[in-house]
Design an enzyme around this catalytic site. Structure first.
Site, PDB file in Angstrom:
ATOM      1  N   ARG A   5      29.631  12.199 -10.964  1.00 17.09           N
ATOM      2  CA  ARG A   5      29.217  10.815 -10.724  1.00 17.09           C
ATOM      3  C   ARG A   5      28.459  10.219 -11.914  1.00 17.09           C
ATOM      4  NH1 ARG A   5      25.959  11.593  -5.597  1.00 17.09           N
ATOM      5  NH2 ARG A   5      25.656  13.579  -6.674  1.00 17.09           N
ATOM      6  N   ASN A  34      30.082  10.821  -3.532  1.00 18.10           N
ATOM      7  CA  ASN A  34      30.832  11.975  -3.010  1.00 18.10           C
ATOM      8  C   ASN A  34      31.206  11.738  -1.557  1.00 18.10           C
ATOM      9  OD1 ASN A  34      30.508  13.449  -5.358  1.00 18.10           O
ATOM     10  ND2 ASN A  34      28.633  14.456  -4.636  1.00 18.10           N
TER      11      ASN A  34
END
Ligand SMILES: [Fe+3]
Ligand SMILES: [Mg+2]
Ligand SMILES: [Zn+2]
Ligand SMILES: [Zn+2]
EC number: 6.2.-.-
Lengths: 330, 809
Positions: free
Chosen positions: B30, B48
């Site tokens: 990320r 996620n």
């Protein structure tokens, strides 16, 4: 021995051999069955067939084995054996002298054990349809009050006792297979264990959970059977198991594990922990338990594994084997 | 850089949702997206979820394309992207690009393998001006412990053995900062908040490193090693035992106390420079040593300096690794010599991971231990690789590799979830899920009670980590493998079908699967050479030529079946195989008449041959085995290698390989390679490799006092030639009618192909014959890879069964 038309005389001859060898009043009555009164209590009954090669081996033969084996199966219930029945399948051409010898040894074994062979049967089969002689024996016995021995009674924490050296019988038998050609002084341990069992029951009483004789498949297989039945595991100390140097050496040479080699005069006892020491001491005072040893204990194990602590301090799983000891090494 | 920094004026703005699948959680994915998106100037968010990472982005088409290009071009080091899919998104996104706090939804993390310390972290621990100076548990999202510390999912600090160490303020700040290398680094720690290393005496007596005026406990441990002490080290996946590898006395003591006769010890050196003083290091070997998997690499021994012979008795290789954790890096900082870094255990037990167990077991070996207060959640051994046939091959797959998944080949996309239980001695297991196979780390010999317990524990762990619900189980056909028994119990208990798989078929398909051979591809010739495996006919196999695909196999050639007097004992004692081979080929009288002057005749005569001969004659505990491994044992024993006993599995063959004269290999003509012929078995008509000619030539060479290295070379050459000849013969069947060969591709598998000389010779010959040759590199050729093959076979079976059902309905 011959079979067929001339067989009647032969059958009579055979009967005579056994009657003489076994020599007891019930058999002498000549009936097709034995009749007797039974004592009060819990009766046990067991039967077993004996097929062995060679028929004669150091320390015994198929005859003594057929007596000891069935007496032991009765005795493992804690019972006092009362009577035996025996049945023979004899191959045509089997030497009469050998049959006499076997009958004699059966008679001896039964007399020494104080258990009479009270009824029996013989059949002669065609040449090639048997392997010398097969014997089936059946026994009955009575369990003293208060004793309840059974395969499912082992509990975690119970102690495991073996009554003496393991592997003697298996190795002695293998040593006499002519074609294996190695020499040993070893004798089969074949013996009737009910005397020892009576003494054990007297000393340990209801602390005794179960008894079993580790015959075919040896100690490891017997412990696995008990583990299955009782739903426990076992942790055994390899170093505590009595194995004669001779047996160890022979097994090493043949590539066998003494834990899986047959015994005919040994028993495994599972006993409550607090009675274990006393029991071992009492067993050692008996001639058939002189080398008795505490070898491990039952464990709580959902996998029901028999584990062996090795001399290195590690643990090895001593599982059942499917038939032959198939190598698992890759 | 070709990424535009501003939105071109004319491009329309669009909003998309980008789905990234693969190993993308817990690896800094990320923040990587966040950095790229900010650089490009996209609005949106990334988070996620149960399927991986989701990105929502608003910007011009070219900007979005640039984002995807950049992710593909430079994903975070530990990430592995399986797929990226883009579609339109009709929801709202705010301005700027953010990483929202994880909604506590179902995130499913594919746990990564443990990774060697990254350069940035390594620099920090040696920099006295940063706060992690000499901190032995330094890590970040790009490196450090993963599988070794995880206890369950989702993978975050609370489910690992880092749970007892709450983040300090400074570490917490890094953890929450998307711009930081430690953003969501679950195992991050520092001197203030993290685990601590400590040097102790096992006997409990006080010990302080100050008395040695060392930097800290880790440094003091090295001083002890340098002084000749054996020190137990609590490492990443288990305890290790370390001592100075140049100190013969320390090594001898270690061998004696560990009860490890001759099995080679692994070595660790500070850097490549130290390694190069003792071994030859090629470019890709250096790359392997410094890779994030950081395995032990088997290197050819030889350099300006030599190590004592007891490191690897009778072998020509040394197994080196470099420090891959900050602890090891700090430990070896001042050490200019290699150290032995072997697993902390007794003889054949698994590596110790618990502190109490270490105190109990390792205190008999080492007086000191460098320990720490982070628990090792999962035992993971060091991996081993070797360069053979121009590529690196994994020989033991554990730390750094497991549990990375392997994509199954084309045709397996629809495979249901399957659990394959593997083998027995070098066991590992394998899960199939989503068209991928997850092969566990090396587990070891299941007959060992601790290893077996660990194997079961790991089965449960993997099933949880991968949210695995098998619809079928697969296991070896061997009735007595504990793995097979466990599978049978599980199948009964859970009411699942059990698919039993022939050992060598599993070897073969492991090789096919690893090489991406499609499900529907034509059968190959699989040459599977190993020790022993349970055959489809109940006999013992171990040198097999199978015409195989995932769906089935036909045994079309084999090695000569020879008795193993004493069964497993014959695998331990090579003289038994030698004797059995000689008896099968020429009989004792002929051997005695022609070769009585040989040492090997005298040595055999001193054995209890009467009994062994009787065993052979009556087939008493002497099963026939068509094993290549046993042939190697016999040949090695004939020149006196491990004649009486092997100290470890495969020792005889490894030493036979080690003595091979490279000069003979390279320069001697083929006419001196030992002849092996290919007749047909009387019983089944199966062509087999007959070693009679080899034995006559080898014994003749012994009479001529030919040096053992030359004999070893001629044996390897001859065997390789026979194997290739067999392949050619099998391929050509049918040529008479002008039909094409039965196969054009050959797969090589089985533990014997971890023998470099044999492997390279066979490979070279088969390639020269224009076969396409498939070999193992990512999974072991030995039984460590069997579970993958089982999984593939079971998957093929279930896919076909499913297709049949659909057809029927
Ligand atoms: Fe194998
Ligand atoms: Mg019975
Ligand atoms: Zn790092
Ligand atoms: Zn901190």
């Amino acid at each position: 021995l011959s079979h067929g038309a001339g067989g009647r005389a032969m059958a009579q001859l055979i009967d005579e051999i056994f009657r003489e060898a076994f020599d007891n009043p019930m058999l002498d009555q000549g009936n097709d069955q034995a009749a007797f009164d039974v004592p009060a209590g819990r009766m046990v009954m067991s039967t077993d067939g004996y097929v062995i090669s060679p028929l004669f081996f150091p320390g015994g033969d198929i005859g003594s084995l057929a007596v000891h084996g069935t007496i032991n199966d009765i005795a493992m219930a804690g019972a006092r054996p009362l009577h035996l029945a025996a049945s023979y399948i004899i191959e045509e051409g089997f030497p009469l002298a050998d049959l006499q010898r076997i009958a004699g040894s059966m008679g001896c074994a039964a007399r020494d054990a104080g258990v009479a062979i009270v009824t029996g049967d013989t059949k002669v089969v065609e040449r090639g349809k048997g392997d010398g002689v097969f014997i089936a024996t059946t026994g009955i016995g009575v369990v003293p009050p208060g004793l309840h021995l059974s395969g499912e009674r082992a509990r975690p924490g119970d102690r495991v006792i073996i009554s003496g050296y393991i592997g003697d019988h298996g190795v002695a038998v293998m040593s006499t297979r002519r074609d294996l050609g190695f020499e040993t002084e070893l004798l089969s341990d074949s013996a009737a264990l009910h005397g020892l069992v009576a003494e054990m029951a007297r000393v340990a009483g209801s602390s005794l959970r179960l008894l079993r004789d580790p015959t075919r498949g040896g100690l490891a297989t017997t412990l696995n059977e008990i583990a299955q039945q009782s739903g426990v595991g076992f942790l055994i100390d390899e170093g505590a198991i009595p194995v004669r140097a001779e047996v160890a050496a022979a097994c090493e040479l043949l590539g066998l594990d003494p834990l899986y080699v047959a015994n005919e005069g040994k028993l495994v006892a599972i006993v409550a922990p607090d009675a274990a020491e006393t029991l071992v001491a009492a067993m050692r005072a008996h001639p058939l338990g002189r080398d008795a040893a505490l070898i491990g204990e039952a464990t709580a194990d959902e996998q029901r594994f028999v584990q062996m602590t090795t001399s290195f301090g590690g643990g090895r799983i001593a599982d059942w084997l499917m038939g032959e000891q198939l190598p698992r090494i890759c | 850089m070709n990424t535009p920094l501003r939105t071109p004026f004319a491009e329309p703005i669009q909003t998309v949702e980008i789905r990234v699948r693969g190993r993308v959680q817990g690896v800094g994915f990320r923040p990587a997206i966040w950095r790229i998106a900010r650089k490009i100037g996209l609005d949106g968010e990334t988070f996620n979820d149960g399927e991986g990472v989701l990105i929502r982005a608003r910007g011009a088409a070219s900007q979005i394309a640039a984002l995807i290009d950049d992710i593909r071009a430079a994903p975070p080091p530990l990430a592995e992207i399986a797929s990226i899919d883009t579609r339109d998104y009709h929801g709202d996104v705010g301005s700027g690009f953010v990483i929202p706090e994880s909604s506590s939804g179902a995130t499913r993390t594919e746990v990564s393998p443990d990774a060697a310390i990254c350069e940035a972290c390594a620099a920090e621990i040696f920099d006295p001006f940063v706060r992690r100076f000499r901190y032995p548990f330094t890590n970040c999202t790009h490196c450090g412990p993963r599988l070794s510390i995880v206890r369950s999912v989702p993978y975050d600090r609370a489910t690992t053995s880092m749970a007892p160490f709450p983040l300090c303020e400074a570490c917490g700040g890094e953890y929450r900062d998307p711009a930081d290398r430690r953003f969501h680094a679950e195992a991050t720690a520092c001197h203030v908040c993290g685990p601590r290393a400590k040097l102790i005496r096992f006997d409990g007596r006080a010990f302080s490193f100050e008395q040695h005026s060392m930097l800290d406990d880790v440094d003091a441990a090295l001083s002890l090693i340098q002084k000749g002490e054996i020190v137990a080290i609590k490492a990443l996946g288990g305890y290790q035992l370390a001592c100075d590898a140049t100190n013969a006395e320390a090594i001898a003591t270690l061998r004696e106390r560990k009860r490890r006769d001759r099995k080679p010890f692994a070595l660790m050196a500070r850097d490549l420079e130290v390694v190069r003083r003792y071994a030859t290091v090629g470019a890709d070997e250096a790359a392997a040593l410094t890779s994030r998997e950081a395995p032990i690499v088997l290197l050819v021994a030889g350099g300006s300096e030599r190590l004592p012979d007891q490191i690897a008795p009778g072998l020509a290789t040394l197994g080196f690794m470099l420090p891959s954790t900050p602890l090891h890096l700090l430990l070896l900082r001042r050490m200019t010599r290699p150290v032995v870094m072997t697993s902390g255990n007794l003889s054949d037990e698994p590596q110790v991971i618990g502190d109490a167990e270490a105190a109990q077991k390792l205190s008999a070996i080492a007086s000191y231990a460098l320990i720490h207060n982070r628990e090792i959640a999962n035992r993971i051994d060091d991996s081993v690789v070797r360069r053979m046939g121009g590529r690196l091959r994994v020989l033991r797959r554990a730390r750094g590799y497991a549990p990375a998944s392997i994509a199954l080949p084309q045709g397996f996309e629809k495979a249901p979830e399957i659990l394959a239980y593997g083998g027995e001695l070098k066991s590992s297991f394998c899960l199939v899920k989503d068209g991928r196979a997850v092969l566990s780390q090396h587990q070891g010999d299941l007959e060992d009670a601790l290893t077996y317990d660990d194997y079961r524990k790991n089965l449960a762990l993997y099933r949880e980590l991968f949210d695995h619900r098998p619809t079928a189980l697969a296991a070896d056909l061997h009735p007595d493998y504990l793995s097979s028994k466990l599978a049978r119990m599980a199948a009964t208990g859970d009411g699942l079908p059990l698919i039993e798989i022939q050992h060598h078929h599993a070897h073969a398909t492991a090789c096919l699967a690893e090489n991406g051979r499609p499900l529907d591809a034509a059968p190959v010739l699989a040459i599977v050479l190993d020790g022993l495996g349970y055959g489809a006919d109940g006999a013992i196999w171990g040198g097999e030529f199978l015409l195989a695909d995932y769906r089935g196999f036909e045994r079309i050639g084999t090695f000569k079946p020879v008795a193993m007097p004493g069964a497993a004992q014959a695998a331990r004692e090579p003289w038994r195989n030698l004797y059995a081979h000689l008896m099968a080929e020429m009989g004792w009288p002929a051997f005695a008449m022609n070769f009585a002057e040989l040492d090997v005749f005298a040595a055999l005569s001193a054995k209890p041959l009467a009994t062994v001969q009787a065993m052979l004659k009556s087939a008493f505990n002497s099963p026939q085995a068509s094993s290549c491994g046993r042939l190697f044992d016999a040949a090695a024993a004939s020149v006196g290698l491990c004649f009486d006993r092997q100290a470890y599995e495969g020792e005889a063959a490894a030493r036979f390989e080690a003595i091979v004269s490279s000069k003979t290999m390279a320069e001697e003509g083929e006419e001196l390679a030992y002849p092996l012929s290919i007749p047909n078995l009387k019983s089944s008509g199966l062509p087999y490799i007959e070693p009679l000619g080899m034995w006559n030539a080898l014994l003749g060479d012994l009479i001529l006092k030919t040096p053992a290295p030359v004999i070893a070379a001629r044996f390897h050459k001859g065997l390789a030639r026979a194997i290739a000849a067999m392949a050619l013969k099998l391929a050509r069947r049918g040529d008479a009618e002008g039909r094409p060969p039965r196969f054009d591709t050959i797969a090589l598998s089985g533990g014997c192909f971890q023998n470099k000389v044999l492997f390279e010779k066979v490979l070279g010959r088969l390639q020269a014959l224009d076969f396409e040759v498939l070999t193992h590199s990512r999974t072991p050729a030995n039984d460590g890879g069997v579970a993958l093959g089982q999984a593939a076979i079971a998957a093929a079976h279930l896919i076909d069964a499913g297709a049949d059902r659909r057809k029927a309905s």
